[in-house]
Each structure stands twice: as C-alpha cells, then as structure tokens.
Design an enzyme around this catalytic site. Sequence first.
Site, short mmCIF file in Angstrom:
data_model
loop_
_atom_site.label_atom_id
_atom_site.label_comp_id
_atom_site.label_asym_id
_atom_site.label_seq_id
_atom_site.Cartn_x
_atom_site.Cartn_y
_atom_site.Cartn_z
N GLN A 1 10.07 -71.60 -32.79
CA GLN A 1 9.19 -70.71 -32.04
C GLN A 1 7.87 -71.38 -31.69
O GLN A 1 7.54 -72.44 -32.21
CB GLN A 1 8.92 -69.45 -32.87
CG GLN A 1 8.39 -69.75 -34.26
CD GLN A 1 8.75 -68.65 -35.26
OE1 GLN A 1 9.15 -67.58 -34.87
NE2 GLN A 1 8.62 -68.94 -36.54
N HIS B 1 0.97 -54.00 -44.45
CA HIS B 1 1.55 -54.66 -45.61
C HIS B 1 1.46 -53.80 -46.87
O HIS B 1 2.36 -53.84 -47.70
CB HIS B 1 0.92 -56.04 -45.80
CG HIS B 1 1.35 -57.00 -44.72
ND1 HIS B 1 0.55 -57.36 -43.65
CD2 HIS B 1 2.54 -57.62 -44.51
CE1 HIS B 1 1.22 -58.16 -42.85
NE2 HIS B 1 2.43 -58.35 -43.34
N ASP C 1 4.04 -65.40 -43.29
CA ASP C 1 2.57 -65.40 -43.28
C ASP C 1 1.99 -65.11 -44.66
O ASP C 1 0.78 -65.20 -44.85
CB ASP C 1 2.06 -64.38 -42.25
CG ASP C 1 2.64 -63.00 -42.46
OD1 ASP C 1 2.99 -62.67 -43.62
OD2 ASP C 1 2.77 -62.25 -41.48
N ASP D 1 11.77 -67.86 -45.73
CA ASP D 1 11.42 -67.78 -44.31
C ASP D 1 12.01 -68.98 -43.61
O ASP D 1 12.04 -70.08 -44.14
CB ASP D 1 9.90 -67.73 -44.13
CG ASP D 1 9.52 -67.41 -42.68
OD1 ASP D 1 9.11 -66.27 -42.42
OD2 ASP D 1 9.64 -68.30 -41.81
N ASP E 1 17.68 -69.92 -43.51
CA ASP E 1 18.13 -68.76 -42.77
C ASP E 1 18.57 -67.69 -43.78
O ASP E 1 19.43 -67.95 -44.62
CB ASP E 1 19.30 -69.17 -41.88
CG ASP E 1 19.61 -68.12 -40.84
OD1 ASP E 1 19.30 -68.35 -39.68
OD2 ASP E 1 20.15 -67.05 -41.22
N ALA E 2 17.97 -66.50 -43.69
CA ALA E 2 18.17 -65.50 -44.73
C ALA E 2 19.64 -65.16 -44.96
O ALA E 2 20.10 -65.10 -46.11
CB ALA E 2 17.39 -64.23 -44.37
N ASP F 1 11.31 -58.22 -44.10
CA ASP F 1 10.26 -58.16 -43.07
C ASP F 1 10.63 -59.07 -41.90
O ASP F 1 9.95 -60.05 -41.62
CB ASP F 1 8.92 -58.58 -43.71
CG ASP F 1 7.74 -58.27 -42.80
OD1 ASP F 1 7.94 -57.56 -41.79
OD2 ASP F 1 6.63 -58.73 -43.09
#
Lengths: 511, 567
Positions: free
Chosen positions: A247, A277, A301, A321, A355-356, A373
């Site tokens: 990205q 959050h 983040d 992540d 990758d989840a 999330d």
Amino acid sequence: MDDPPTAPGGPAGARTRALLIAAFTIATCGLIYELLAGTIASYLLGDSVTQFSTIIGVYLFAMGIGSYLSRYVHRDLVARFIEIEILVGLIGGLSSPVLFFAFGSISAFRVVLYAWVLATGVLVGLEIPFLLRILKDQFPLRDLVSTVLSLDYLGALAASLLFPLWLVPRVGLMRSSFVFGVLNLVVAVWMCHVFRREHGRPRLTVQAWAALALLLAGAVYADDLMERSERQLYADPVILSRTSPYQRIVLTQANGDVRLFLNGNLQFSSRDEYRYHEALVHPGLAAVAAPRQVLVLGGGDGLAVREILKDNRVEQITLVDLDPLVTDLFAAHDALAALNDHALRSPRVRVVNADAFVWLEEHAERYDFIVVDFPDPSNYSLGKLYTTTFYRRLAAHLDAGGAMAIQSTSPLAAREAFWCIVETVRAVGLHAAPYHAAIPSFGEWGFVLASSEPLRAADRYPAALRYLTPDIARSLFDFPSDMAPVPVEVNRLNNQILVQYHTDGWSRYAR
Amino acid sequence: MEPLRALIRGRLLSRRDLLRLGPFAAGALGLGCRPGAPAPAARAPGGGRISGSIVGASHRIGHRLRDGGFPEPQQTREVPVVIVGGGMAGLSAGWKLAGSGMHDFVLLELEAQPGGNARWGENAVSAYPWGAHYVPVPGAEATAVRELLDEMGMVREHGPDGEPIYDARHLCHAPQERLFFHGQWRDEISARALLDAGDTGAVAALAAFDGQVRRYSDYRDARGRRAFALPRAASTTDAEIVALDRLSMRDYFDRAGWSSERLRWYVDYCCRDDYGCTLDTTSAWAGWHYFCSRPAGAEYLTWPEGNGRIVRHYMARLAEQVRTGMLVYRLRPALDAAGAPAPDGGVEVDALDTTSDTAVRFRARHVVYALPRFTARRVIENYPPAGAPSEEFTYCPWMVANLTVDRLPDGAAWDNVLYDSPSVGYVVATHQDLRTTPGASVLTYYLPLTPPNPEVARAWMLERSWDDWVALIFADLIQAHPEIESLVSNVDVMLWGHAMIRPVPGFLWGAARRAERRHGAIRFAHSDMSGLSLFEEAQYHGVRAAEELLRALGHPHASSLPPAADT
Ligand SMILES: Cc1cc2nc3c(=O)[nH]c(=O)nc-3n(C[C@H](O)[C@H](O)[C@H](O)COP(=O)(O)OP(=O)(O)OC[C@H]3O[C@@H](n4cnc5c(N)ncnc54)[C@H](O)[C@@H]3O)c2cc1C
C-alpha cells in the site's frame, strides 16, 4: 523478412554506433514513458484496463502520425534528429511530475495525460524513419531495417523487464521518468558532440546540456516533488509518505491533528481515534474474566495495542499485521510511536508480519481476547476476512471464556453490511453482541463482540480512559431505529455477499 | 479478430492467419511493429521475455502403439487383477478394490504422472490443472462421488436431513465467474446476462428455453428416474427422452424456432466447454444433459490443481499398486503349455517400461481396461470380434495453456469467459487462496478445437509451434486484457490429441450403448463408455468395473453405486 537479421556490416564508426545506440535508447525510453503514463493514470483514476488500453491506443496512433509527418522533413536530418531526441527527453522526463501535478483537477488531468502521450508518441514516431534515412547510405536496406528494428525490439525488451522489476519498486514513479529523460539527453549530448560537424550549431549543444541539467535536478529532488504533488490530494500537509509492496502510506498533519491514510483511505485522525480504539477494545476486554493472552489482527498502527496495555491483567499481546513498513513506522518513528505511547516496543508485545488468514491456519495458540481490526470489506480479498470460514478458524483460537471484538463498518452508512457481519458471526455458532460508537471523523461506527458463551457486561474499566465508562458502554449496545437490524444473508467464501452490501450501502450514503 | 472468429466457426487458421495474429498480439503494447516502419513477419512473444514450451509429448509414445515393434517380454508376473490406464476411471477402479480390502492388483499407467485428463502441474507460484478442474456438488444419484468427497474431508457436516454440507473452503469462492461481452465484464456467464431486453424474440426464446430446462429437470419416469442424470446410467430410458439423441442441439433450436444469436452462443459455449463439440456436433440429449442433470445454481468444488486433488487422494491409497511409465501395448488370452487358451480364462498384459525400454508381461485373471476406447483396436488382440457392432468413438482435441502472470488481471473471477471467442476462457489457479494480498498467479487457458472433422483438427494442432499458440492466446485475451502480454512471464502448452469423447448425434444411445462392457475377462471402464467426458462418468465406470470384478472373485464388498442404474 524471411532471413534472420545479419550483423551490421559496413563502417562501424563512432557515428553509426551513436545512431544505433540512439535507436536503442529511443525504444527503451519511449516504452517506459508510456508504461509510466499508464501506471500513473491507473494509480490516480483506477481501472487499469481502460487506462492502459486507451493510452496504448493513443500512443500507437501518435507514432503513426509521427512517421507520417517525417516525410515533410527534407533537410538537416541529423540536427532534427538530435532536436527530437532532446524534446523526447524533456517531455518524457517531465511526464511523471506533470501528471502528478495535473491531478488537482480530474478533467484537466485527462487532457494533460492524452496530450502528453500524444506528444511523446509523435516524437518517437518521427525518430525511427529519420534514423533509417540517415543510415541508409551506410548499410544495404535489408540489413539496415533488420538492425534498427532488432535494436528497437531489444529496447522494448529492456524496458518491459526494467519497468516492473526495478523501476516501480525501487526507483519510484517520479524518479523513473527523470532518470529516463536523463538517459535520453545524455545520448543527445553525446550525439551533439559526435555530429558536431554535420549539425554545425553550437546552440543545439547548449540546449541539450540545459535540458540535461534540468532533468538531473529533477532526479535529485524527485522525492520532494512527489511529496509536494501528493499534498494536493490531501486536505492537510503531508508529513510522511512511503510505498510498501502492499500500500501507499501517507500521514498528514494540521493543527496537531495527525491523520493516517492507506491508499488514500482515512485510517484514523489523532483527534478522535481514542474513541474508536477504546470502543473497539474495552467492552470486550473488560468482560473477559482472565485475559492473559491477547491477539490483535490488523491494526499495525499500535493504537488498539496501546488500549490493551492499559489492562494490567494482560500478559502478552501478539500483533499480526501484513505490512512491516506500517509496524516499523509505528514502532520507530518518533511522532508516530508517540501516538501509541510506544506500545509496539513494550516487552509485553510481539509483532508478527504475516497474512492473518494464513497465519491462523499455521498456528495453534489460543487466546483469551482477540481484536479483529481489518479494513472494511470493500473488495473480495478483504471480504474473505469476514466469512464464516474465517470466523470458524478464529473461533478455534479462542480460549474457553474468551471473546473477540470485530470492527464492523458503519451501521448507519452500511446497515446491511453491519448486520451481515453480525449474522455471519452467529452462523458459526458464536454469540454476537453488536454495538456502536460515535467517532466524529468517521461517523457512527459499529463493532461486534463475539464469544462462545454469552458475556456479562463488565462494571470496571481501566482508569485513564477518555471516552468509555461502564455506563456509557452499556448504552452503546442499544440501536436506534435507523440502525436497527435488517434481514440479511450470511457472508460465505462462496457468495461474498458482504462486499455487495458494503458497496451498495456506502455508495448510497455518499450520494 | 477475424481469424479467431473463423476458428469458432470451425475453420482452422492458415499460416497466414496465424501470422496476422503475431504482430497483432505484439503490436498491442507498442512493443512490436511501429506504424510507418516495415513490419516484421512475427516477433517472439513479449519481446523474447516470455519463457515456456509445449509439454507432454505422449502422442509420440502413443504413435508407437500404431507402429508396433515392441521387444518380447522377458519375465512374467502373476497377479489376480491388472488395471490398465491410470486416469480417473482406472484410479477409481483401484480405489474401489483397495477400499474393499482387495489389494492384490497392479495399475499400469503410461505417463510419469497418473491422472490422465485430470493431471496437474506445479511451479513456484502455484499448482495448476492441465485438464479437469472442478467437480459440481454431487446430486443424490452420484453416490460414489459423495462417498469419495466425504472421504476426502470436503464435507464440513451433515445437515438435519443427512445431506452433506460442503466446506466453503473448497466450494468455489466468489466471484465465481464473469463474461466479457461488448467491451465489458458481466458478472455471470449465462444467457440472461446477455439478454437484450428490447429484443422481444430473444426474450421469448430465453423464456421458452428456461421453461424447457425446468420441465426436463423435473421429469421423472415410472421408476422415478430423471430425464438426465449423473451418472448417465441413472437416466430414464423413456423413448421420448432418448429420441433427443438423434437430433443435434442446433436441430433442436431450429425446430423450436429459437433464433436468438446470443442464446445460441451461450448454449454453444456450454457444449464446447463440457464436450468440446459445437451446437452442430452435440446431440440434443447431451446438450440438455448439461443443463438438466444438475440442480439450478449448483455449486462446484475446486482446488488449485483442479481434479488433481482427487488424483492425489487416490494415489495416497494406491501408491503400492500404481506403476507409471508403463505403455500397455498388447492384451491377449493367456495360453497353457499346449498353446490352447488357459482354462482359467486368464489374460496376458504386455507393457513396455518406458524408463528402461524393457517389456514386462503380467498374467492376470481379470483386467480392467481404463484406456480411451479407441485404443482397444490396437491393444487387444483380435478386437473387436467379428460380427461385433462397429466402434465409432471420435474425440475432440484440446489445447490447454498455463500462463504464469505477475499479477492477476483486474477483477478476475475464477472462470473468465470471452463472448465470441474460440476459447472457453481461463480459470485462475490461485482463486481459492485465502491470502488477502494479490500476487502472482497461474491462468489456465482452454481451447477446444471444434472443427467437424477432428482428424483434421488434430493434425493441425500438432503442427502448430509454441509461438503460434502464444500469439493465438494473446490475440484472444487482449480484447479483454490489453495489458496481458506485460503480465505473463511463462506459457506452457499441453496438446491433448484425444481429449474428449464427442457425443455427436446418435452416439450416446447408439454406438456408446451398444459397445461391449466386457470382452472375456477384460472389463471396459473409461468415461468413453458413457460418451460424456466427466469425472462423475469416469468414476462411475471405474467403480462399476471394480464391483463386477469383486463379484466375480466372490470378494465381499458394499456397492457404491445408485441402485437404479442401467448398467
Ligand atoms: C481440457 C479438459 C478439461 C476437462 N475439464 C473437466 C472438468 O473440469 N470436470 C470434469 O468432470 N471433467 C473434465 N474433463 C473430462 C475428463 O476427461 C474426465 O473428468 C476424466 O478425467 C476422464 O478420466 P478417464 O479415466 O475416463 O480418462 P483419461 O483421463 O483419458 O485416462 C486414460 C489414461 O490412460 C492412459 N493411457 C493411455 N494409453 C495408454 C497405454 N497404452 N498404456 C498405459 N496407459 C495408457 C492415459 O495416460 C490416461 O492416464 C476435462 C477434460 C479435458 C481434456
């Protein structure tokens, strides 16, 4: 041409060599400019098929015009050739900055884009016939055509290899166009020198050097230019922008408000992200009796992790992540790490870049609390992370008495999408408790708490929250009638109905 | 693209046509011939950047069968059962035997890799199919398919009614399909997606067509059999339905007065996709079977390696029995010492071990013959016996190419079809991948060669070079994917000479049904036996032959087949 091309015969002097090298450079650079235009247009406008096909069409057409026009030039072929080489270098070299800056207005952008492609195409189209005519006395026609065309193809090959493998990932779109412009102009300068007797115009040499200097400066300051051009895309000044394989990451700041954008989509505003959050983490976390092991999926983040760390019962947090660039930035960049209270450097936190879906398959650990999330299910790739198959897999990682909290888009903007996520969670046999919170920069936002046993609302939250208290949290589980449940289908890998709900909902809402 | 359109209409491309494709494919990215410059005749695809080759040259080995000249076997092995052919039919026979506790057999397969038309390949990016690539969720009659899928772990649970609920992981994920029509992708491959609401004739034709699909789907005969069932053997034998086999699908359309061009294209596409035949060469029985044998909207199971996943499952059970690289070249009655046919009716199976180029003889009491039926004439001595009905089995050749791409074309579904293309499009090998980030992939591109005379098509196919195929593929795909050439890094091509049995009018209820099921101790089992080239049929005949044989051996077993089957 039935015979294989023969090696160039005849005089192999510096001039011939210069011209042949020029042919090769033209082919390489011409194609690179075209690929750049296509990539930038797809990047800014989307729909790469349309962008590439129209650009290719215009380019081919323009080359045809160029070769046609070449017949009207009779004298001073060498000087003309060098002039064109300089122009191609300038126009091509400036294509990325011009296109990026033109994006301020979409209609103007299209005009500039096609004008630019047309100009490059016409000039490149002029060059090959010129070259053939200049060289025609040095080679028999057959060898000449085959040599020039072979070089042309070799150039195209070089370009098509360089572009995806090296230029886009390593050099960047902005600098690539300067670098190739420079290459064009180096050849032009060199030709000015080699053919100084033929063209007999010192001014040409000066022009070539000046253009070269301009583009070299551009190549050096390409990053600055990129940031400057990007500023127009965002309301606030851009303080940082990076590109990862996954990205484009852009951070803006104005009056103490830091905003993170991934591929142009707002991820948070530092002014109200605590609401998001706190709402994502605490209602679930506080309701779990003994949350020792916590898993966070997405959320590189570190802001959700910051909230979880406020709960002293938590012993270890695993953050999964995809993008190491994001987690590295939020661990090491001072301003960004300050936003998450340096959560990613806590000894209680373990960061995994994976990758989840695949990671969950390959690991067996169980967790007391899981935070999900992910970005909204706006396409089929992301939609997979909201399916029965995914939730089933997730449930297998949930310890008895555990819970998970899932960010679930806006129940106001995309009501069907929100309730679809709720129903999908229920379809795998979990209890689902939907709730929502108001986050000014996002609007009304939705979450789902999922657990194998019904949860009891907690009556104690960590101190130092700015938004939630047990009483306020209880009120979030009530839905006013404009967000009340609607009949929906369950989201499965083989229907991905959620993507449809999400797109429909948001496009209606945005209108 | 005129030449490509000619290919749809059943005209093969001349050398000139192909050359016209070459620069077209090349010019599209501006890589190739520049206007104004003399055009070279053809150019290496992708400027020489694209690698690949024509793989699998077994037709050359196959030709040895015709030419003969095999060494004499030096040793003989006694074994109760030999299965010849390791495609889905042969492997299914082995699966049934082994599953019934009968392990004493060998299976002889010519290729280094078993699976036949369901073979697969693998590269650094993904596994990918070379042929068969999906299995529709089986209906109630497909008992053996259900048993197998359950055994493979494809069923997540059984519903309250006992019906299997398949694991969504293996059901084809969304988006399943899309159709490129008049410059745009539609998200469905159907006649409805093509319908022009203003064309009243077309609207009426589609309504009538859909009505007929419903009627045939709901049809039950006096014994409760469906008009068109899978396996085929469970279908009705009612004359009204059987009579459809005498018409071509086009005849049916003409008689019904359905002239809608787009509806005809859609049905023609379906026939080409499943049978490698066109509207003209598909019998109406086979055509309706496609639409009416499965429940409307039935889902399908698919894997990166296609039906290779099933091959792998079979092989995990049959590793000891399967011998690859074995060219079976002769079957004949075993003789006793005096030279008379052996009293136990045994069969000699002679095979060439292609790795060592030595011949081996197996002496078996029973043989399951799971090679394509047209080979029987060359492999079985004195076959067909005098006075037997003639065996007219004809086959459509297919070209299949696997294209390795750096990234997927935008919006790719699993099955991507182009309207008015000679191909039946491509499927995406990484479609079932759960990763959220797009990456490199493999596209499997399918081209049936449908000219009315398959011999001519086969000869034409074998003469084409790799460059010809790549130019043809790009010329086809470029209409939907202008950037295709820049995405592709490798193209491997497989030429299937006798890929699919052709259910031409009159064949299914004529020659196919009359063909012998058994020749002495040799039992035939191949999807050719049913005349429909489908996994369900291959498995049905493999299991059927195995069960007959178990019965003959007196070996206890439970049947996997539907009770109402017309064997
Ligand atoms: C391109 C293509 C796509 C297809 N897609 C699908 C699909 O998606 N779904 C579906 O259900 N069906 C599909 N099919 C149909 C497929 O043919 C059947 O599903 C099934 O695989 C057929 O199996 P079989 O055992 O009957 O035949 P085959 O696969 O033909 O098996 C015959 C075997 O015998 C071997 N053999 C041949 N000669 C000799 C010899 N002399 N000695 C030893 N061995 C020999 C061959 O190597 C082969 O392994 C497709 C077919 C093709 C060609």
